[in-house]
Write a protein that holds these residues in place. Sequence first.
Motif, short mmCIF file in Angstrom:
data_model
loop_
_atom_site.label_atom_id
_atom_site.label_comp_id
_atom_site.label_asym_id
_atom_site.label_seq_id
_atom_site.Cartn_x
_atom_site.Cartn_y
_atom_site.Cartn_z
N LEU A 74 15.20 -44.88 -3.42
CA LEU A 74 13.92 -44.20 -3.21
C LEU A 74 14.11 -42.64 -3.62
CD1 LEU A 74 10.67 -43.93 -2.25
CD2 LEU A 74 11.71 -43.70 -0.06
N ILE A 75 14.95 -41.96 -3.04
CA ILE A 75 15.26 -40.65 -3.09
C ILE A 75 15.69 -40.08 -4.60
CG2 ILE A 75 16.77 -38.66 -2.43
CD1 ILE A 75 17.21 -40.34 0.16
N LEU A 83 7.83 -46.46 -3.17
CA LEU A 83 8.40 -47.43 -2.77
C LEU A 83 7.85 -48.72 -3.28
CD1 LEU A 83 10.83 -48.16 -0.81
CD2 LEU A 83 9.06 -47.86 1.03
N ARG A 84 6.32 -48.88 -3.32
CA ARG A 84 5.68 -50.10 -3.87
C ARG A 84 6.48 -50.65 -5.02
NH1 ARG A 84 0.99 -47.38 -1.91
NH2 ARG A 84 0.38 -48.41 0.14
N PHE A 85 6.66 -49.71 -6.04
CA PHE A 85 7.25 -50.03 -7.39
C PHE A 85 8.67 -50.44 -7.31
CE2 PHE A 85 3.44 -47.80 -9.02
CZ PHE A 85 3.07 -48.44 -10.05
N LEU A 86 9.38 -49.75 -6.56
CA LEU A 86 10.88 -50.18 -6.50
C LEU A 86 10.72 -51.57 -5.72
CD1 LEU A 86 12.25 -46.70 -4.93
CD2 LEU A 86 12.96 -47.98 -6.96
N ARG A 87 10.00 -51.89 -4.53
CA ARG A 87 10.08 -53.10 -3.91
C ARG A 87 9.75 -54.18 -5.20
NH1 ARG A 87 7.57 -51.05 1.47
NH2 ARG A 87 9.33 -51.35 2.95
N ALA A 88 8.57 -53.94 -6.08
CA ALA A 88 8.10 -54.98 -6.91
C ALA A 88 9.27 -55.21 -7.95
CB ALA A 88 7.10 -54.38 -7.65
N ALA A 134 11.78 -50.02 -12.25
CA ALA A 134 10.58 -49.46 -11.49
C ALA A 134 10.36 -48.07 -12.18
CB ALA A 134 11.09 -48.98 -10.25
N ARG A 135 11.20 -47.30 -12.68
CA ARG A 135 10.75 -46.04 -13.26
C ARG A 135 10.07 -46.35 -14.64
NH1 ARG A 135 15.92 -42.43 -14.44
NH2 ARG A 135 16.73 -44.38 -15.51
N GLU A 136 10.64 -47.33 -15.25
CA GLU A 136 9.67 -47.41 -16.67
C GLU A 136 8.18 -47.99 -16.29
OE1 GLU A 136 9.75 -50.72 -20.44
OE2 GLU A 136 11.45 -50.65 -18.74
N VAL A 137 8.03 -48.96 -15.21
CA VAL A 137 6.53 -49.24 -15.07
C VAL A 137 5.71 -48.19 -14.41
CG1 VAL A 137 7.12 -51.77 -15.11
CG2 VAL A 137 7.37 -50.35 -12.97
N PRO A 197 1.34 -52.43 -7.57
CA PRO A 197 2.39 -53.54 -6.86
C PRO A 197 2.70 -53.39 -5.36
CG PRO A 197 3.49 -51.64 -7.82
CD PRO A 197 2.04 -51.30 -8.12
N GLU A 198 2.67 -54.39 -4.99
CA GLU A 198 3.05 -54.73 -3.72
C GLU A 198 2.00 -54.20 -2.43
OE1 GLU A 198 5.85 -56.29 -2.18
OE2 GLU A 198 5.89 -56.96 -4.07
N THR A 199 0.81 -54.06 -2.88
CA THR A 199 -0.36 -53.89 -2.23
C THR A 199 -0.96 -54.73 -1.47
OG1 THR A 199 -1.81 -53.70 -3.89
CG2 THR A 199 -0.82 -51.54 -3.55
#
Length: 715
Positions: A259-260, A281-286, A294-297, A426-428
């Motif tokens: 995350l950091i 954090l949602r994108f990382l979890r997804a 996660a960075r790409e999406v 994502p992850e919502t």
Amino acid sequence: MVQKYQSPVRVYKHPFELIMAAYERRFPTCPLIPMFVDSDTVNEFKSEDGAIHVIERRCKLDIDAPRLLKKIAGVDYVYFVQKNSLNSRERTLHIEAHNETFSNRVIINEHCCYTVHPENEDWTCFEQSASLDIKSFFGFESTVEKIAMKQYTSNIKKGKEIIEYYLRQLEEEGITFVPRWTPPSIATSSETSALCRKQAVSLAVVVPDAAQKEGQSGEVLSNPSGAPEPVVGTPDDKLDADYIKRYLGDLTPLQESCLIRLRQWLQETHKGKIPKDEHILRFLRARDFNIDKAREVMCQSLTWRKQHQVDYILDTWNPPQVLQDYYAGGWHHHDKDGRPLYVLRLGQMDTKGLVRALGEEALLRYVLSINEEGLRRCEENTKVFGRPISSWTCLVDLEGLNMRHLWRPGVKALLRIIEVVEANYPETLGRLLILRAPRVFPVLWTLVSPFIDDNTRRKFLIYAGNDYQGPGGLLDYIDKEIIPDFLGGECMCEVPEGGLVPKSLYRTAEELENEDLKLWTETIYQSASVFKGAPHEILIQIVDASSVITWDFDVCKGDIVFNIYHSKRSPQPPKKDSLGAHSITSPGGNNVQLIDRAWQLGRDYSMVESPLICKEGESVQGSHVTRWPGFYILQWKFHSMPACAATNLPRVDDVLASLQVSSHKCKVMYYTEVIGSEDFRGSMTSLESSHSGFSQLSAATTTSSQSHSSSMISR
């Protein structure tokens, strides 16, 4: 592959000197760290005034590894070299460590830092970062990496416990205050010594009282009052451990690090426009905390949000009356976990009528507004319930679902909505409760399920008939008091009942097509394609000198060079389109060239800004104060990789980078605006304009008095 770790900021509510006294008790060995066998001092330095103390230790570690691996490696213990640099004057401790054993095969580097909290000099901050690079290890590289990460993660968790353990030990010995370092000349003063003794006595009385208020649990960072505690500020807008636990939830050390690191990258490349921590954090979890994926999406989603102004949809877009009357969905209290609850009576909704009356795009935009409202409600519930809430629950009632709902254009619209929501939210969805599923439901499920992410699909609970009223049903997830009346509950639900949309509201295909185009071209941004040898250029005519040209653009693909030119005469407009004030063509990707090939730089036109190289993924904002009236040309040009000066051959990195740019094509999304100097609010250190919508989108910039321009590139 190099593994990296970056910790959040850990805050100890104790003075720096007391933390240092606790830290020193870890040596020469620490019983709380079984793998830490022993340590020897190999080098030590102290300054004459005692302010600087540098000590280098050789630490002996017993790594928990399989006996076979130790036998193959030929070692029983692993040695590390740790260098501690204490600056009592500045109140900082820097710790650097690296492995001595197998240093030619494995490279481990760690850096830790204790500093004074920037907002409270009686508190101490701690940060650590580390990297692991395994070159080779007898064919056991993957095994060694897993062992190293496991050991390091467990030690990270113990770090806080160890400091707290020695703080309690100091308190039991009656040591609750350690005086700050003072220069020798001052330290010998009897008056100062008396003052220090007085402070020590007073604090020795105060600190135990505070500890009693905190309880005997030994939790150093607990809140004595029991009331919600404000988030502790940290330097440079860094995340601290308390904030993460309070607002984002319990994360493992490696998840915190992901995350950091992703947040830091976004701050460097998207200054002023990064999403909130919960959304990152949602994108990382997804993506299972894979930073690269996660960075790409996330970058794709940020570009999408910016292009369609999704951040402002709740404030600027009003749903058509047809949606307000016939869309059978709405927010309804919350579930037992505190998640916002959205109720959708899909079986009562005339999907065919809504599509025929509004079109696909209006329905999509309405669903986006629902998701944006869901994000807002999650933030509110996080504050109300005092725990992280990052998703919502959706209750879908399918009573009344029939073959009419399987109308092909309606299903097509549903699939597109699912695709957009999956990509950008994502992850919502925390849980999806599908009630009263009829026999036709398996047909619909077969059509839509392939487009739903596996993680999302696991959150679906499907009940046929009245099964939701039995054990394991609705009462397990929603309080009895808020079950909607149409499901047999006592709570009046204000969700519209839906019904058939009058055919008088239907619109022709041509009308819907025009309306759809209008909806999705309501953006101030334009897209352009840049090719090798074919830059994209726009023309801005300036009548009054000292006007301000502002720009904001994102490099969506490839690397480009941004230039600004001035000419006294207007270039000939391209044949395919007439030029407006800004030479803007169709909203799709376009390419317009204005500078005539016969023109010569320095004779027909001049460069007014130094070329700016912009990398893929960067976001650039800036402004230029015009010195002369005339015609200004903003140019985005394909950036060619320079060859190596010594050999005239391209470097390997350059070749690999050039391969990423398909067919020598780049893409930019841009916005430009001309602001009168009298409307440029405040000074040239801001892009805020009293008349400009651009002020909401751009960050502050600085101005060069020499070039009369300013630009900020997010790197």
